[in-house]
Design an enzyme around this catalytic site. Sequence first.
Site, PDB file in Angstrom:
ATOM      1  CE  LYS A 184      -1.598   2.929   2.660  1.00 45.21           C
ATOM      2  NZ  LYS A 184      -1.561   4.113   1.764  1.00 45.21           N
ATOM      3  CD  GLU A 259      14.118   1.289   9.115  1.00 47.31           C
ATOM      4  OE1 GLU A 259      14.607   2.323   9.583  1.00 47.31           O
ATOM      5  OE2 GLU A 259      14.523   0.147   9.400  1.00 47.31           O
ATOM      6  CB  CYS A 293      13.619   9.510   6.999  1.00 51.06           C
ATOM      7  SG  CYS A 293      14.633   8.514   5.908  1.00 51.06           S
ATOM      8  CD  GLU A 394      10.304  13.501  10.515  1.00 47.62           C
ATOM      9  OE1 GLU A 394       9.219  12.984  10.811  1.00 47.62           O
ATOM     10  OE2 GLU A 394      11.184  12.915   9.848  1.00 47.62           O
TER      11      GLU A 394
HETATM   12  P1  NAD Z   1       2.939   8.798   7.234  1.00 46.75           P
HETATM   13  O1  NAD Z   1       3.293   8.137   8.506  1.00 46.75           O
HETATM   14  O2  NAD Z   1       1.888   9.823   7.230  1.00 46.75           O
HETATM   15  O3  NAD Z   1       2.465   7.696   6.167  1.00 46.75           O
HETATM   16  C1  NAD Z   1       3.290   6.583   5.826  1.00 46.75           C
HETATM   17  C2  NAD Z   1       2.410   5.491   5.238  1.00 46.75           C
HETATM   18  O4  NAD Z   1       1.564   4.993   6.283  1.00 46.75           O
HETATM   19  C3  NAD Z   1       1.475   5.971   4.124  1.00 46.75           C
HETATM   20  O5  NAD Z   1       1.342   4.971   3.141  1.00 46.75           O
HETATM   21  C4  NAD Z   1       0.160   6.168   4.864  1.00 46.75           C
HETATM   22  O6  NAD Z   1      -0.957   6.054   4.004  1.00 46.75           O
HETATM   23  C5  NAD Z   1       0.211   5.014   5.855  1.00 46.75           C
HETATM   24  N1  NAD Z   1      -0.648   5.180   7.034  1.00 46.75           N
HETATM   25  C6  NAD Z   1      -1.152   6.327   7.561  1.00 46.75           C
HETATM   26  N2  NAD Z   1      -1.915   6.034   8.645  1.00 46.75           N
HETATM   27  C7  NAD Z   1      -1.859   4.695   8.818  1.00 46.75           C
HETATM   28  C8  NAD Z   1      -2.418   3.794   9.756  1.00 46.75           C
HETATM   29  N3  NAD Z   1      -3.213   4.222  10.735  1.00 46.75           N
HETATM   30  N4  NAD Z   1      -2.150   2.476   9.632  1.00 46.75           N
HETATM   31  C9  NAD Z   1      -1.342   2.035   8.654  1.00 46.75           C
HETATM   32  N5  NAD Z   1      -0.794   2.829   7.706  1.00 46.75           N
HETATM   33  C10 NAD Z   1      -1.045   4.146   7.794  1.00 46.75           C
HETATM   34  O7  NAD Z   1       4.312   9.343   6.619  1.00 46.75           O
HETATM   35  P2  NAD Z   1       4.532  10.164   5.280  1.00 46.75           P
HETATM   36  O8  NAD Z   1       4.016  11.543   5.487  1.00 46.75           O
HETATM   37  O9  NAD Z   1       4.054   9.383   4.097  1.00 46.75           O
HETATM   38  O10 NAD Z   1       6.132  10.155   5.196  1.00 46.75           O
HETATM   39  C11 NAD Z   1       6.918  11.017   5.945  1.00 46.75           C
HETATM   40  C12 NAD Z   1       7.422  10.337   7.206  1.00 46.75           C
HETATM   41  O11 NAD Z   1       8.100   9.146   6.859  1.00 46.75           O
HETATM   42  C13 NAD Z   1       8.431  11.181   7.953  1.00 46.75           C
HETATM   43  O12 NAD Z   1       8.207  11.075   9.334  1.00 46.75           O
HETATM   44  C14 NAD Z   1       9.758  10.550   7.573  1.00 46.75           C
HETATM   45  O13 NAD Z   1      10.805  10.769   8.488  1.00 46.75           O
HETATM   46  C15 NAD Z   1       9.381   9.116   7.482  1.00 46.75           C
HETATM   47  N6  NAD Z   1      10.337   8.389   6.657  1.00 46.75           N
HETATM   48  C16 NAD Z   1      11.194   7.524   7.285  1.00 46.75           C
HETATM   49  C17 NAD Z   1      12.147   6.841   6.536  1.00 46.75           C
HETATM   50  C18 NAD Z   1      13.100   5.876   7.200  1.00 46.75           C
HETATM   51  O14 NAD Z   1      13.639   5.025   6.508  1.00 46.75           O
HETATM   52  N7  NAD Z   1      13.324   5.960   8.495  1.00 46.75           N
HETATM   53  C19 NAD Z   1      12.222   7.030   5.155  1.00 46.75           C
HETATM   54  C20 NAD Z   1      11.333   7.924   4.555  1.00 46.75           C
HETATM   55  C21 NAD Z   1      10.382   8.585   5.324  1.00 46.75           C
END
Ligand code: NAD
Length: 496
Positions: A184, A259, A293, A394
């Site tokens: 997803k 992650e 990230c 962040e």
């Molecule tokens: P997000 O947490 O809003 O969403 C990530 C994914 O989770 C999306 O596909 C979203 O649809 C899904 N999601 C949202 N609510 C959910 C739930 N209740 N249950 C299951 N899935 C759910 O993050 P984002 O805005 O897409 O990405 C940015 C974040 O990701 C930042 O915090 C960034 O630091 C982090 N990030 C971390 C890494 C790493 O490797 N550590 C890499 C890239 C991004």
Amino acid sequence: MSISSPSTQQGEIYQNFIGGEWRSSRSRETFISTNPAHLSEVIGYYQMSVAADIDDAVEAAVHAQPAWAAVPAPERGEILLRTALLLEQEKEELAALMTREMGKILRETRGDVQTAIDVAKYVAGEGRRAEGETIPSAIPNKFNITVRQPIGIVGIITPWNFPMAIPAWKTFPALLAGNAVVLKPASDTPLLSLKLAEVLHKAGLPAGVLNVVTGPGGSLGDVLVSHPQVNMISLTGSTEVGRHVAEICGRDLRRCALELGGKNAVIVLEDADLDLAAASVTAGAFGTTGQRCTATSRVIVQKPVQQAFTDRLVAAAEKLRVGNGLDPEIDMGPLVNKGRVKAVHEYTEIGKLEGAKLILGGSPLTDDDYSAGAFYKPTIFTNVGPSMRIATEEIFGPFVSIVPVASYEEAIEVANSTEYGLSTALFTESTRYTFRAMRDIQSGLVYFNAPTTGAEIQMPFGGMKASGNGHRELGAGAVAEFSEIKSIFVSYPTRN
Ligand code: NAD
């Protein structure tokens, strides 16, 4: 089976990929993704999926997984190698699509696709490498081995900032290990995951082994995460969502690899090469518009060089050309959507209220062509206190907080003081401080005299503390991450 592109088949309406077919959601509803550099440009309409679509995808995966696990691992690897070669052919087209979908500049989107290519090649070779170990037994006439087996069905949930690299670096090792996958992607960037499925199937992946379902994370994510037939969840996203997912997985004892977010620091000691440090912070903080990230979000600088470093950083940041990432002259694209512009700007207001000094940027770009998109100026605050919100939370935008400190010891204390622990860099010419920092820094990635953003696919990737839950992606352990280890003890007692 012939798979044709969802775009040529469906115009701008993209379908889910379930059981080797393009399928509409049972909801019959779609959602829109738009170009953040030009918000009136629609990139695509995607399926607004519901629980029943996840059920269908999991059912397809459950059906396909045993036959896939029975395919010899080297053959599974061959499919990934063919995927790499196909991605190489389509690299330019995919990179341009990605720039239109989420805004980062072409040089970066080419790098994103290249990461998928590199991971495919690396993981393909794992199909021919060690599956387990032979370990001496403490008991006579006994033979001990371990074998690696698939976990079963893996649910993969990805963020929008690396639309192909992250889906690829989770999906490829999960598939190589013999699992079937339900992916997803984030709703801001579903297109590249659908393209990835298309390429994998062109490369020979059997129907049902990879299924892609698009839709809102809040409702759909929960269905996937708590699905009784899903054996593992691998999520990259925010720490907030990670905690929520971990709670559900914890309750069901489902394996869960997370992650999550970061508040990454660069430490600049007084003996540092300041030109190198400023160039590296510019790249780490404003590359991908700060939406990584591992983006540099804090600079912890020793007071004697604070002014000299800050002058260099401001001079470099002022030169950045902000605009549409498709233009090769541009250094920094838009944020991913208008909501992110608002969120970043709120932190500018918070920084001012907290008493930090705004020395560059601090507002959306709205003149002329910028008015069509989601642009924000490269922003720098100085005189930031280590416990201010702009130094601890962040922000995920082109935003740097400069925190002055007196000593190496104080720099390490400040660097380690947030809840996160993803990436930290230290600039120094001193061997003494280099080796002390290797020991002292609490983050999964540590760089010396380089930006916080330089991951390499053959190195383990992941964070400490609230940046993850202890798993590592990429590197030699990538396939083990998606495997069960079975310990086997064989006794062959002698009777005479
Ligand atoms: P997000 O947490 O809003 O969403 C990530 C994914 O989770 C999306 O596909 C979203 O649809 C899904 N999601 C949202 N609510 C959910 C739930 N209740 N249950 C299951 N899935 C759910 O993050 P984002 O805005 O897409 O990405 C940015 C974040 O990701 C930042 O915090 C960034 O630091 C982090 N990030 C971390 C890494 C790493 O490797 N550590 C890499 C890239 C991004």
